[in-house]
Motif scaffolding. Sequence first.
Motif, mmCIF file in Angstrom:
data_model
loop_
_atom_site.group_PDB
_atom_site.id
_atom_site.type_symbol
_atom_site.label_atom_id
_atom_site.label_comp_id
_atom_site.label_asym_id
_atom_site.label_seq_id
_atom_site.Cartn_x
_atom_site.Cartn_y
_atom_site.Cartn_z
ATOM 1 N N GLN A 64 3.498 26.706 39.355
ATOM 2 C CA GLN A 64 4.222 25.477 39.062
ATOM 3 C C GLN A 64 5.739 25.740 39.110
ATOM 4 O O GLN A 64 6.247 26.562 38.360
ATOM 5 C CB GLN A 64 3.841 24.978 37.660
ATOM 6 C CG GLN A 64 4.613 23.754 37.195
ATOM 7 C CD GLN A 64 4.257 22.525 38.011
ATOM 8 O OE1 GLN A 64 3.211 22.492 38.628
ATOM 9 N NE2 GLN A 64 5.126 21.536 38.010
ATOM 10 N N GLY A 71 9.173 20.435 38.416
ATOM 11 C CA GLY A 71 8.225 19.438 37.927
ATOM 12 C C GLY A 71 6.928 19.463 38.708
ATOM 13 O O GLY A 71 6.830 20.041 39.780
ATOM 14 N N VAL A 72 5.892 18.780 38.164
ATOM 15 C CA VAL A 72 4.562 18.856 38.742
ATOM 16 C C VAL A 72 4.445 18.145 40.073
ATOM 17 O O VAL A 72 3.618 18.494 40.901
ATOM 18 C CB VAL A 72 3.524 18.271 37.755
ATOM 19 C CG1 VAL A 72 3.419 19.129 36.537
ATOM 20 C CG2 VAL A 72 3.846 16.833 37.410
ATOM 21 N N THR A 108 -1.818 25.766 36.387
ATOM 22 C CA THR A 108 -0.861 24.677 36.263
ATOM 23 C C THR A 108 -1.548 23.438 35.701
ATOM 24 O O THR A 108 -2.769 23.274 35.838
ATOM 25 C CB THR A 108 -0.251 24.337 37.626
ATOM 26 O OG1 THR A 108 -1.273 23.764 38.456
ATOM 27 C CG2 THR A 108 0.318 25.575 38.296
ATOM 28 N N PRO A 109 -0.792 22.512 35.108
ATOM 29 C CA PRO A 109 -1.397 21.284 34.564
ATOM 30 C C PRO A 109 -2.137 20.480 35.618
ATOM 31 O O PRO A 109 -3.216 19.940 35.348
ATOM 32 C CB PRO A 109 -0.189 20.523 34.011
ATOM 33 C CG PRO A 109 0.823 21.572 33.724
ATOM 34 C CD PRO A 109 0.648 22.619 34.782
ATOM 35 N N GLU A 130 -4.938 16.794 28.484
ATOM 36 C CA GLU A 130 -3.988 16.999 29.575
ATOM 37 C C GLU A 130 -3.139 15.751 29.805
ATOM 38 O O GLU A 130 -1.938 15.844 30.084
ATOM 39 C CB GLU A 130 -4.740 17.371 30.865
ATOM 40 C CG GLU A 130 -5.383 18.751 30.846
ATOM 41 C CD GLU A 130 -4.363 19.880 30.794
ATOM 42 O OE1 GLU A 130 -3.191 19.652 31.151
ATOM 43 O OE2 GLU A 130 -4.740 20.994 30.383
ATOM 44 N N SER A 154 -0.278 15.740 27.516
ATOM 45 C CA SER A 154 0.476 16.983 27.417
ATOM 46 C C SER A 154 1.949 16.743 27.718
ATOM 47 O O SER A 154 2.349 15.710 28.270
ATOM 48 C CB SER A 154 -0.080 18.008 28.405
ATOM 49 O OG SER A 154 0.141 17.576 29.735
ATOM 50 N N THR A 155 2.772 17.713 27.411
ATOM 51 C CA THR A 155 4.214 17.612 27.649
ATOM 52 C C THR A 155 4.522 17.430 29.125
ATOM 53 O O THR A 155 5.391 16.635 29.509
ATOM 54 C CB THR A 155 4.913 18.881 27.122
ATOM 55 O OG1 THR A 155 4.632 19.031 25.726
ATOM 56 C CG2 THR A 155 6.422 18.799 27.330
ATOM 57 N N ALA A 156 3.773 18.166 29.988
ATOM 58 C CA ALA A 156 4.028 18.092 31.421
ATOM 59 C C ALA A 156 3.819 16.687 31.960
ATOM 60 O O ALA A 156 4.635 16.171 32.739
ATOM 61 C CB ALA A 156 3.129 19.080 32.165
ATOM 62 N N LYS A 187 4.164 7.666 34.493
ATOM 63 C CA LYS A 187 2.960 8.455 34.218
ATOM 64 C C LYS A 187 1.696 7.618 34.346
ATOM 65 O O LYS A 187 0.711 8.032 34.979
ATOM 66 C CB LYS A 187 3.054 9.061 32.817
ATOM 67 C CG LYS A 187 1.738 9.612 32.268
ATOM 68 C CD LYS A 187 1.849 9.959 30.796
ATOM 69 C CE LYS A 187 0.477 10.188 30.199
ATOM 70 N NZ LYS A 187 0.538 10.471 28.753
#
Length: 644
Positions: free
Chosen positions: A508, A512-513, A571-572, A607, A610-612, A619
């Motif tokens: 990651q 960012g994701v 990774t998330p 998940e 989650s913070t990510a 989102k």
Amino acid sequence: MKHMTISEGFREAIGERRVERAFFSTYCLEPDFFELEVLPLMLGTPALSTAESIRYHQLQSLMGASRGRFGVAYDAPVFAPTLAPRLEVDYLPVQVDGACHHAKLAVIEVVDTDGNHAVILCAGSFNLTKAGWWENIEVGHWVELSAADAPANILKPLREAIDYYLAQGELPVLLDLRQLLSTWKAGRDHRRCSFYFSGAGKRSFTGFLRSESISHGILEVVSPYFAEDSNNARVAKFLDSFDEVSVLLPRDAAQDATVTEAFYTGLNDRVFWCDWAPKVKKEFKLPAAESGEERAYRKLHAKIYAGDDWRFVGSVNLSYKAMFANVEAGFLLTGVGGYRLLGKETQTERFADVLPVEAPCPNTGSTTFPAVFLVFDWHTESLEASCQRSGTLILHDKEGLEALRMPLHGETLQVLAPCFREHLRRSSLVRARWEQDGKSSTPRDVLVSQRHVYCRPSALPPMSLAEVLRILQGMHPTQRAAAFSQLAGRALRLAPADIDSVEFLPPQPASGVETTFFAEFSQVNAAFWQLKQRLKEHPAEVGYYLDGEAPDSLRGILRAMADTTAGAASTPVVRYLSLLSMSELLDLHGRGDSMPADRVRELIAHEENSTAFNAMTDKDKFLEWIKRMFVLPVSPARSSHADN
């Protein structure tokens, strides 16, 4: 006769075909040898580790969901329960009143690339032991049957043999073999080969030879064991029916005869004691009696009867029990001609103190421990027991205390037995007693076969999520075996700490994701698409992946996600997409209300909060889109019985 090892004989007979299932019978059994050395031949002789513990893990991974594929029948009274099997094989104990289960058979169903099924039948003198396959002088013969070529004088006695073993215990492999053979029509008798199976003395060896109308000129006998009495009336009658009888004089490493002087002298009136023929010694690299080549010595265990134009090879010794009482097997080959096996008459002045005979058969009185077939199912945590005698089986825990009583009356009894879960994780041998008519047998260890072994808690450490996804992407047994070998190496500290650095998904990045999403999306999707297709094509493996405890099962994936150590953390996005795929599979195969499904839904919610993910722009729209695009609509899998 062709000189080759037993392993070479099986490899040549199987060729490049896949082994669908295999059943073996033996007198002596070494479970570790069978599982570590014989089973690999049934699995395509893959490259395996020489380290025993790693090899076991590799084999378990290669067998996967192998329930019902492999079975072994063994003589219960002679089995020395010092070594315990570990893999998913049904081990069937056989006990013959006043005699022995002595047949050495292999019945192997193979399938070629065009889907054509055949059955390889082997009979010989070799036990499922290291000595039987690698060290002794042994003999065996292989034939192949198919729907288009099933001679009656082989197919019919083979069916009788399978029915005999099914009467001892209903092994899935035997039921499947019987079903296959029942669809084949018996053709004309094979002109030069007949199969013999005695069925606990129901068909005598001498009666079988009479029915085959063999010639009664010369007779050559190769046998390591003999009747205890050199003047046994029925054996003597058999020998006297031939014009001339030669018997190989068996010798030990020091070239002393392994028969007593009294037996040697007593049989002199009927036979000539002989050495191997020079041609046989040369072809099979046997030491000459006078050479003193102790290094080349191999113990004689072959059983051969040879006439003018026929030979019988199998398990039958020159003894009353072998000819008239035991469970024995072999092949009669006619029209063979060729050279003689035995040469000139030989003499010796050095004899054994005691005549070697087959292991004495125990008295089957009321307090003798009978043959009890025990199976523990890891999926249901139930214990199944069957016995042909009536009595009570008493099983003890590891502390020696009574843990379970099972009254048996000739039927199969199944009870929940979670109390043996921890014990059977370590060993398949359980201490037991048998009670009958108010009397109790001496305690002994009994062998418990294990089914759904993939549900047994794994002794391997978890994989990283990337490692699991890599296996699923390839979906190849050898790739799984290699990964399991690596895990076992870690567990044994045989490999450096960085051996697990096989991550293939990109890490990651700090930005960012979203920047790595599509790469990770495609790789996770590919892995689970392969798994979905695999389960569609091989429904028998659903239990392995959805109910099992193996590192590459869904439970294994959950354990991988819980590992946050360096190199294992994922990774998330990889975790989230994997969880969505797991949820889809569980719903597709009717496991949506299971414990893993509850855990998966819990982790999905975790998940998503989650913070990510909370740091992502839009989102909610992103999650809505990913669920719509990643998880396609599915319908619950229909039961295989739905159309019945």
